[in-house]
Design a protein around this motif. Structure first.
Motif, mmCIF file in Angstrom:
data_model
loop_
_atom_site.group_PDB
_atom_site.id
_atom_site.type_symbol
_atom_site.label_atom_id
_atom_site.label_comp_id
_atom_site.label_asym_id
_atom_site.label_seq_id
_atom_site.Cartn_x
_atom_site.Cartn_y
_atom_site.Cartn_z
ATOM 1 N N THR A 65 0.871 -1.180 0.000
ATOM 2 C CA THR A 65 0.000 0.000 0.000
ATOM 3 C C THR A 65 0.907 1.230 0.000
ATOM 4 O O THR A 65 1.896 1.273 0.740
ATOM 5 N N SER A 66 0.594 2.178 -0.856
ATOM 6 C CA SER A 66 1.460 3.332 -1.078
ATOM 7 C C SER A 66 1.762 4.059 0.237
ATOM 8 O O SER A 66 0.835 4.505 0.935
ATOM 9 N N SER A 67 3.040 4.175 0.585
ATOM 10 C CA SER A 67 3.471 4.844 1.821
ATOM 11 C C SER A 67 2.743 4.310 3.043
ATOM 12 O O SER A 67 2.583 5.036 4.026
ATOM 13 N N ASN A 68 2.273 3.065 2.973
ATOM 14 C CA ASN A 68 1.520 2.444 4.072
ATOM 15 C C ASN A 68 0.303 3.282 4.472
ATOM 16 O O ASN A 68 -0.135 3.265 5.618
ATOM 17 N N LEU A 69 -0.270 4.007 3.525
ATOM 18 C CA LEU A 69 -1.418 4.858 3.852
ATOM 19 C C LEU A 69 -2.711 4.045 4.022
ATOM 20 O O LEU A 69 -3.655 4.507 4.644
#
Lengths: 276, 276
Positions: A65-69
Motif C-alpha cells: 500500500t502506497s506509503s503504508n497509507l
C-alpha cells in the motif's frame, strides 16, 4: 483448489489460445493458481466456509500500500435484498444476487480525513487526483490478493465494474461518507459446475511487454492473430463469434457506451473528491 | 519461495503486530505466500533466473481485465544507465539501480486508440476519466499477480509510486506514445539477506472491513492501537519511533508533500488524457 497435477502446457495453451507458445515459465502451485484464473459468472448457493472472508481480507491487507497509507476499505454484502438492489444499479448482473458474498471495494480517503480532523490538522493532499489514484491502486492491489487467496481455496470470483455506472446510488446504499469511491464489486462463491467457466485467452505476451522502451511495432500482427484466437474462443463457448478488436472498440466507441460512467468525474466531485 | 513450515500464528502476529489475533484463517501455500509479503528495498546484484520475467508477465496477463480490454502494458528496464536516470526521476530511490530488473507498469489506452484508428473508427470513450480508471485498475491487478508469482519464486519486490513525481520525463525516457500513463514502477530481485525486510503490520482487519454498510465507529480505537503497534515496529527496525497517524498525515498535509504529483492532472492532459 490447488490442482497440482495440471499440465503447464495445457494451461498456457488456454491462456494464449494457441498451441503451447514458446514460453519457458517457472512453475509452482502459486503460479498455477494465477495462470488458471477464470472469471466465474455462475455460482452455487452454498455459503462460504467459515474463515473465508477473513482469509480474503487478511490477504488483501498483506498487499503493498502506497506509503503504508492503507487508503482502501471494503464492504461485505450478504443480505439478499441489498445484493438485489446493488445488482439493479450494476446492469442487472445476476451473479451479484447469485453469489453468497458480494464485496464492494472502496478507494477510501475518508480515514485519513478523519485522522487529520481528529488531530486538528489539514489534509490538503487529499484534494488532488494523485491521492484518488493512490487509493484506487491500493484498493486494486488488495482486491487482487483477495482473489488469489479465495481461488486457491477452490472458490470463484468476478469483478463488477458496473457499480461505477452510478456511484452516487451505490454510495447511498452503502452509507459511504465523503471521500470514498465505490471502485468495483467482487462476487465470491463456489462455481456452478453445471456452467463451468473457461480460461479466457489473452493477447500474446510480447504485445504487452516491451524492453527498455515502449515498442508497438508488431502490434498489428499480434492483434490480428488474437482476433482469430478470440473468435474461436467465443465459438467454443457457444457465444457469438466476434473479433476482439471489434468488441473492444464497441466498448469505447461512443460516450453512450460508457453506460453513465461518462459522468463519473462529476459524481466523484459530489462524493467529495476535488480531483485537482 | 514457499516456506511450507511457517507458523500461521507467527505470520498473523507479524501482520497485525500483536499477539496472534482472534482470526481463524484458512491456510495453504498460496495464502502463506500472500500473508508473508514484505516490500524489499535492498537487493543482491544476481540476475534473475531465466523465465522469471515471462512467468511474471504471464501471471499478470492472467488477472482479470475490465471487459477484456487489456488496457495495460509494461516496460522491462535492465539497462543500468536507464535505471539510473529513472531513479533520478523517482526521488533517487537506490533500489531502482540495485535491483536487476525494474518494471514500469503503464495504464495504456494507446492500444485501443491504435486499433480504432486502424479501423477508421472513433474511440470517444477514451476521453473520459472512467477509461483512465479502467486502465489503472487493469494495470494494478496485473502487477499484483506478477508480484505474487515472483514472491512465490523466492524473489522480492517493491512498488515505486515516485515515478509519478514527473510522469512527463518518465514518458519521454520510455518513448511512450500518447494515451499512456506511467503508473508505478516495480523493482524485482533477490532480497539482500544482510538487510532483511520485515512484514509490516497493518490496521486491524475490522478497521478496513464493514458488513452491509460502511461503519467507522471503532476507528478511533483501532487507529490508536495501530499507532502503538506501528511505533513499536519502527523501533524494532531501527527506524525513528513514529505513530502511523502522524506519519500518514505528514504525507498528505500539504500540497508540497506530494512532490510534484499535485500537477499530475495537467501532466496527464499533456500525455493525451482529457479526463472528461
Amino acid at each position: 483448489m490447488l490442482t497440482e497435477t495440471a499440465d503447464p502446457a495445457a494451461v498456457l495453451a488456454a491462456r494464449y489460445g494457441t498451441a503451447p507458445p514458446e514460453l519457458r515459465l517457472r512453475w509452482n502451485s502459486v503460479v498455477e493458481t494465477l495462470l488458471s484464473h477464470r472469471s466465474v459468472r455462475a455460482y452455487r448457493a452454498d455459503p462460504l466456509p467459515e474463515g473465508t472472508l477473513e482469509t480474503a481480507i487478511a490477504a488483501a491487507q498483506s498487499a503493498a500500500t502506497s506509503s503504508n497509507l492503507q487508503t482502501w476499505s471494503v464492504v461485505a454484502v450478504q443480505d439478499p435484498a441489498r445484493k438485489t438492489r446493488l445488482a439493479a444499479l450494476a446492469a442487472n448482473q445476476k451473479q451479484i444476487v447469485q453469489a453468497p458474498l458480494f464485496l464492494i471495494w472502496l478507494a477510501d480517503l475518508s480515514r485519513l480525513a478523519r485522522v487529520a480532523e481528529a488531530q486538528g490538522l489539514e489534509a490538503e493532499g487529499l484534494h488532488y487526483l494523485e491521492l484518488l489514484i493512490v487509493a484506487i491502486v491500493d484498493a486494486a492491489l488488495a482486491a487482487q490478493n483477495a482473489v488469489v487467496a479465495v481461488e486457491s481455496l477452490g472458490l470463484g470470483t468476478v469483478y463488477i465494474g458496473a457499480i461505477r455506472n452510478d456511484v452516487t446510488a451505490v454510495a447511498r446504499e452503502l452509507a459511504l461518507p465523503s471521500h470514498v469511491m465505490p471502485l468495483f464489486g467482487l462476487c465470491l462463491g463456489y462455481p456452478d459446475e453445471t456452467a463451468p467457466a473457461a480460461i479466457k485467452p489473452r493477447l500474446a505476451l510480447d504485445a504487452v511487454l516491451s524492453r527498455e522502451q515502449y515498442a508497438a511495432e508488431g502490434e498489428g500482427d499480434a492483434v490480428a492473430a488474437y482476433d482469430a484466437v478470440f473468435a474461436a474462443f467465443q465459438t467454443s463457448q457457444g457465444l457469438p463469434e466476434e473479433r476482439w478488436s471489434a468488441r473492444a472498440i464497441g466498448r469505447v466507441r461512443t460516450r453512450a457506451a460508457l453506460h453513465g460512467r461518462d459522468k463519473l468525474r462529476e459524481a466523484l466531485n459530489r462524493l467529495g473528491f476535488r480531483l485537482d
